[in-house]
Design a protein around this motif. Structure first.
Motif, PDB file in Angstrom:
ATOM      1  N   ARG A 101       0.855  -1.186   0.000  1.00 37.94           N
ATOM      2  CA  ARG A 101       0.000   0.000   0.000  1.00 37.94           C
ATOM      3  C   ARG A 101       0.889   1.233   0.000  1.00 37.94           C
ATOM      4  O   ARG A 101       1.889   1.294   0.720  1.00 37.94           O
ATOM      5  CB  ARG A 101      -0.916   0.011   1.226  1.00 37.94           C
ATOM      6  CG  ARG A 101      -1.755  -1.240   1.399  1.00 37.94           C
ATOM      7  CD  ARG A 101      -2.826  -1.360   0.357  1.00 37.94           C
ATOM      8  NE  ARG A 101      -3.871  -0.350   0.513  1.00 37.94           N
ATOM      9  CZ  ARG A 101      -4.934  -0.252  -0.282  1.00 37.94           C
ATOM     10  NH1 ARG A 101      -5.065  -1.097  -1.299  1.00 37.94           N
ATOM     11  NH2 ARG A 101      -5.844   0.675  -0.066  1.00 37.94           N
ATOM     12  N   TYR A 103       1.360   5.527   0.228  1.00 37.08           N
ATOM     13  CA  TYR A 103       0.779   6.695   0.877  1.00 37.08           C
ATOM     14  C   TYR A 103       1.588   7.927   0.505  1.00 37.08           C
ATOM     15  O   TYR A 103       2.824   7.915   0.564  1.00 37.08           O
ATOM     16  CB  TYR A 103       0.751   6.521   2.390  1.00 37.08           C
ATOM     17  CG  TYR A 103       0.062   5.251   2.825  1.00 37.08           C
ATOM     18  CD1 TYR A 103      -1.316   5.197   2.942  1.00 37.08           C
ATOM     19  CD2 TYR A 103       0.796   4.098   3.080  1.00 37.08           C
ATOM     20  CE1 TYR A 103      -1.954   4.027   3.325  1.00 37.08           C
ATOM     21  CE2 TYR A 103       0.167   2.929   3.460  1.00 37.08           C
ATOM     22  CZ  TYR A 103      -1.202   2.891   3.586  1.00 37.08           C
ATOM     23  OH  TYR A 103      -1.826   1.729   3.952  1.00 37.08           O
ATOM     24  N   GLU A 124      -2.371  13.843   2.040  1.00 36.50           N
ATOM     25  CA  GLU A 124      -2.024  12.566   2.654  1.00 36.50           C
ATOM     26  C   GLU A 124      -0.574  12.550   3.122  1.00 36.50           C
ATOM     27  O   GLU A 124      -0.230  11.912   4.119  1.00 36.50           O
ATOM     28  CB  GLU A 124      -2.261  11.451   1.640  1.00 36.50           C
ATOM     29  CG  GLU A 124      -2.124  10.051   2.199  1.00 36.50           C
ATOM     30  CD  GLU A 124      -2.469   9.009   1.162  1.00 36.50           C
ATOM     31  OE1 GLU A 124      -3.618   8.519   1.175  1.00 36.50           O
ATOM     32  OE2 GLU A 124      -1.594   8.689   0.325  1.00 36.50           O
ATOM     33  N   SER A 160      -8.881  -0.798   3.643  1.00 31.94           N
ATOM     34  CA  SER A 160      -9.225   0.553   4.104  1.00 31.94           C
ATOM     35  C   SER A 160      -8.857   0.746   5.574  1.00 31.94           C
ATOM     36  O   SER A 160      -8.383   1.810   5.984  1.00 31.94           O
ATOM     37  CB  SER A 160     -10.720   0.805   3.905  1.00 31.94           C
ATOM     38  OG  SER A 160     -11.050   0.763   2.535  1.00 31.94           O
ATOM     39  N   THR A 161      -9.071  -0.294   6.365  1.00 34.79           N
ATOM     40  CA  THR A 161      -8.654  -0.220   7.774  1.00 34.79           C
ATOM     41  C   THR A 161      -7.153  -0.054   7.893  1.00 34.79           C
ATOM     42  O   THR A 161      -6.661   0.738   8.708  1.00 34.79           O
ATOM     43  CB  THR A 161      -9.109  -1.486   8.514  1.00 34.79           C
ATOM     44  OG1 THR A 161     -10.520  -1.638   8.372  1.00 34.79           O
ATOM     45  CG2 THR A 161      -8.753  -1.401   9.981  1.00 34.79           C
ATOM     46  N   ASP A 163      -5.207   1.351   5.701  1.00 36.91           N
ATOM     47  CA  ASP A 163      -4.871   2.718   5.285  1.00 36.91           C
ATOM     48  C   ASP A 163      -5.089   3.707   6.430  1.00 36.91           C
ATOM     49  O   ASP A 163      -4.235   4.562   6.705  1.00 36.91           O
ATOM     50  CB  ASP A 163      -5.720   3.117   4.084  1.00 36.91           C
ATOM     51  CG  ASP A 163      -5.393   2.287   2.849  1.00 36.91           C
ATOM     52  OD1 ASP A 163      -4.299   1.683   2.822  1.00 36.91           O
ATOM     53  OD2 ASP A 163      -6.221   2.248   1.925  1.00 36.91           O
ATOM     54  N   ASP A 164      -6.208   3.604   7.089  1.00 36.03           N
ATOM     55  CA  ASP A 164      -6.507   4.540   8.178  1.00 36.03           C
ATOM     56  C   ASP A 164      -5.516   4.374   9.330  1.00 36.03           C
ATOM     57  O   ASP A 164      -5.015   5.359   9.892  1.00 36.03           O
ATOM     58  CB  ASP A 164      -7.933   4.319   8.673  1.00 36.03           C
ATOM     59  CG  ASP A 164      -8.977   4.640   7.602  1.00 36.03           C
ATOM     60  OD1 ASP A 164      -8.645   5.403   6.678  1.00 36.03           O
ATOM     61  OD2 ASP A 164     -10.098   4.107   7.693  1.00 36.03           O
ATOM     62  N   ILE A 165      -5.220   3.132   9.688  1.00 38.17           N
ATOM     63  CA  ILE A 165      -4.292   2.893  10.804  1.00 38.17           C
ATOM     64  C   ILE A 165      -2.889   3.357  10.440  1.00 38.17           C
ATOM     65  O   ILE A 165      -2.195   3.981  11.258  1.00 38.17           O
ATOM     66  CB  ILE A 165      -4.312   1.401  11.177  1.00 38.17           C
ATOM     67  CG1 ILE A 165      -5.662   1.010  11.766  1.00 38.17           C
ATOM     68  CG2 ILE A 165      -3.200   1.083  12.168  1.00 38.17           C
ATOM     69  CD1 ILE A 165      -5.814  -0.469  12.024  1.00 38.17           C
ATOM     70  N   SER A 166      -2.438   3.072   9.236  1.00 40.34           N
ATOM     71  CA  SER A 166      -1.087   3.457   8.822  1.00 40.34           C
ATOM     72  C   SER A 166      -0.918   4.972   8.844  1.00 40.34           C
ATOM     73  O   SER A 166       0.081   5.494   9.359  1.00 40.34           O
ATOM     74  CB  SER A 166      -0.800   2.900   7.430  1.00 40.34           C
ATOM     75  OG  SER A 166       0.460   3.342   6.975  1.00 40.34           O
ATOM     76  N   GLU A 167      -1.886   5.694   8.303  1.00 38.91           N
ATOM     77  CA  GLU A 167      -1.779   7.154   8.291  1.00 38.91           C
ATOM     78  C   GLU A 167      -1.835   7.728   9.695  1.00 38.91           C
ATOM     79  O   GLU A 167      -1.085   8.658  10.033  1.00 38.91           O
ATOM     80  CB  GLU A 167      -2.899   7.731   7.423  1.00 38.91           C
ATOM     81  CG  GLU A 167      -2.794   9.235   7.237  1.00 38.91           C
ATOM     82  CD  GLU A 167      -3.829   9.761   6.255  1.00 38.91           C
ATOM     83  OE1 GLU A 167      -3.956  10.993   6.146  1.00 38.91           O
ATOM     84  OE2 GLU A 167      -4.503   8.927   5.607  1.00 38.91           O
ATOM     85  N   SER A 168      -2.697   7.185  10.540  1.00 35.75           N
ATOM     86  CA  SER A 168      -2.808   7.681  11.910  1.00 35.75           C
ATOM     87  C   SER A 168      -1.514   7.466  12.689  1.00 35.75           C
ATOM     88  O   SER A 168      -1.019   8.368  13.374  1.00 35.75           O
ATOM     89  CB  SER A 168      -3.978   6.997  12.602  1.00 35.75           C
ATOM     90  OG  SER A 168      -4.048   7.379  13.960  1.00 35.75           O
ATOM     91  N   ARG A 171       1.379   9.758  11.348  1.00 37.30           N
ATOM     92  CA  ARG A 171       1.239  11.163  11.760  1.00 37.30           C
ATOM     93  C   ARG A 171       1.609  11.328  13.235  1.00 37.30           C
ATOM     94  O   ARG A 171       2.238  12.321  13.614  1.00 37.30           O
ATOM     95  CB  ARG A 171      -0.197  11.625  11.523  1.00 37.30           C
ATOM     96  CG  ARG A 171      -0.543  11.797  10.056  1.00 37.30           C
ATOM     97  CD  ARG A 171      -1.922  12.413   9.858  1.00 37.30           C
ATOM     98  NE  ARG A 171      -2.240  12.536   8.448  1.00 37.30           N
ATOM     99  CZ  ARG A 171      -1.815  13.536   7.675  1.00 37.30           C
ATOM    100  NH1 ARG A 171      -1.085  14.511   8.199  1.00 37.30           N
ATOM    101  NH2 ARG A 171      -2.140  13.581   6.398  1.00 37.30           N
TER     102      ARG A 171
END
Length: 354
Positions: A101, A103, A124, A160-161, A163-168, A171
């Motif tokens: 994935r 980002y 992103e 999708s989960t 993606d959300d966890i990786s970005e969170s 950051r």
């Protein structure tokens, strides 16, 4: 997941018995049957059963078999058999492949010279560091499906989960570090910490994923301040270079100076030991002579005189004896010099003894 025998399974490509009979009725409606008409449905049903009773699994896949909507078994690569007409359904999961994935960017064309797209993914990639500086972070997450059953049925839309966890997590990690650390020396540590935390969260959600690695592809300051950041990095690199050169000179000079100092100390200790031993020897020799002198003073005095005279003679090059009754000089016969091939006489102007 409930199986309905009256509905065709469009997703798996299977046709139910009711659907097949309906199609046959429509096909032969209005036609006069010739021959044993009942053989046609039997043959069609046999062909349909044969076509729906096997499945093939590729080498990098694992098949999950459901029976009446309930998990039954898994199947590895190869040819396998199953119950037809939707009784058993097969879902193939690519468990042998390393998935990825991206980002902050996307790969448009992969190859020797891959093409990437960054426009449209600025939000992103843009993050705020701990010292309130803005940095653009592009990273990838590589993973494998370790448990296909959990991957299919424990959580809806696992990607999708992820993606959300990786970005969170990314950051939060960047927000806890200084911008200089994120841009330079802290990238490897940040990537490893992000991998471990993503894995812990995915295990908690029972997604069946195993995170292999997290790579920070590009970490750059925003374009308006990129030139200033580059100058700071160049100055920091120049500082490190000068420190390394000074450390190199230090490593060369200090051991050499220490070796020279140790050598001087060793020589001084040897000289001191030599002088002390010589003084002790001379003292013992003097005491021995004193003891002999006390026993026979006259003999000892003459012996010391002769030893001193012998030492004096050995230091001069020649001896000339003058006699008032002789008109010419008389050279002292030196047998040792004659045997060694040295001159037996010297000029009157050289060392003289009377």
């Amino acid at each position: 997941m409930v199986w309905d025998p009256h509905q065709p399974d469009r997703r798996s490509g299977q046709v139910t018995l009711q659907e097949l009979l309906r199609q046959l009725r429509e096909q032969f409606r209005g036609r006069a049957p010739k021959g044993p008409f009942w053989l046609l449905p039997v043959i069609a049903i046999a062909v349909l059963v044969a076509m729906n009773s096997y499945f093939t699994v590729n080498p990098q896949e694992t098949a999950v078999v459901l029976r009446f909507g309930k998990f039954s078994r898994t199947a590895d690569a190869g040819l396998h058999f199953k119950l037809p007409f939707g009784i058993e359904r097969v879902y193939k999961v690519p468990t042998g492949r390393v998935l990825q994935r991206e980002y902050g960017y996307r790969t448009i064309e992969a190859g020797i010279r891959s093409k990437f797209a960054e426009r449209g993914y600025e939000q992103e990639a843009r993050m705020l560091s701990g010292d309130l500086n803005v940095v653009d972070v592009q990273w990838t997450v590589q993973y494998k499906i370790a448990d296909p059953v959990k991957y299919l049925f424990r959580l809806v839309d696992v990607e999708s989960t992820l993606d959300d966890i990786s970005e969170s997590v990314m950051r939060r990690m960047v927000g806890n570090r200084y911008a200089d650390e994120v841009l330079t020396v802290g990238r490897a540590e940040i990537a490893e910490m992000v991998r471990k935390e993503i894995q812990a969260i995915m295990d908690h959600y029972e997604t069946g994923l195993r995170i292999i690695t997290v790579k920070l592809q590009n970490v750059n300051p925003p374009d308006p301040v990129k030139a200033a950041f580059n100058e700071v990095n160049e100055a920091r690199q120049e500082k490190e270079r000068m420190i390394n050169e000074a450390q190199q000179i230090y490593n060369e000079q200090i051991p050499r100076a220490r070796g020279q100092a140790q050598q001087m100390i060793t020589e001084a200790e040897g000289y001191a030991l030599e002088r002390v031993n010589r003084a002790r020897g001379e003292t013992e020799r003097f005491l021995e002579i004193l003891a002999e002198y006390q026993k026979a003073p006259e003999v000892t005095r003459k012996r010391m005189y002769l030893e001193a005279f012998e030492g004096f003679i050995n230091k001069v090059k020649g001896v000339v004896v003058f006699d008032e009754n002789q008109k010419n000089t008389l050279n002292l016969l030196d047998i040792g010099r004659t045997l060694m091939g040295l001159p037996e006489s010297i000029e009157p102007s050289e060392n003289k003894a009377q």
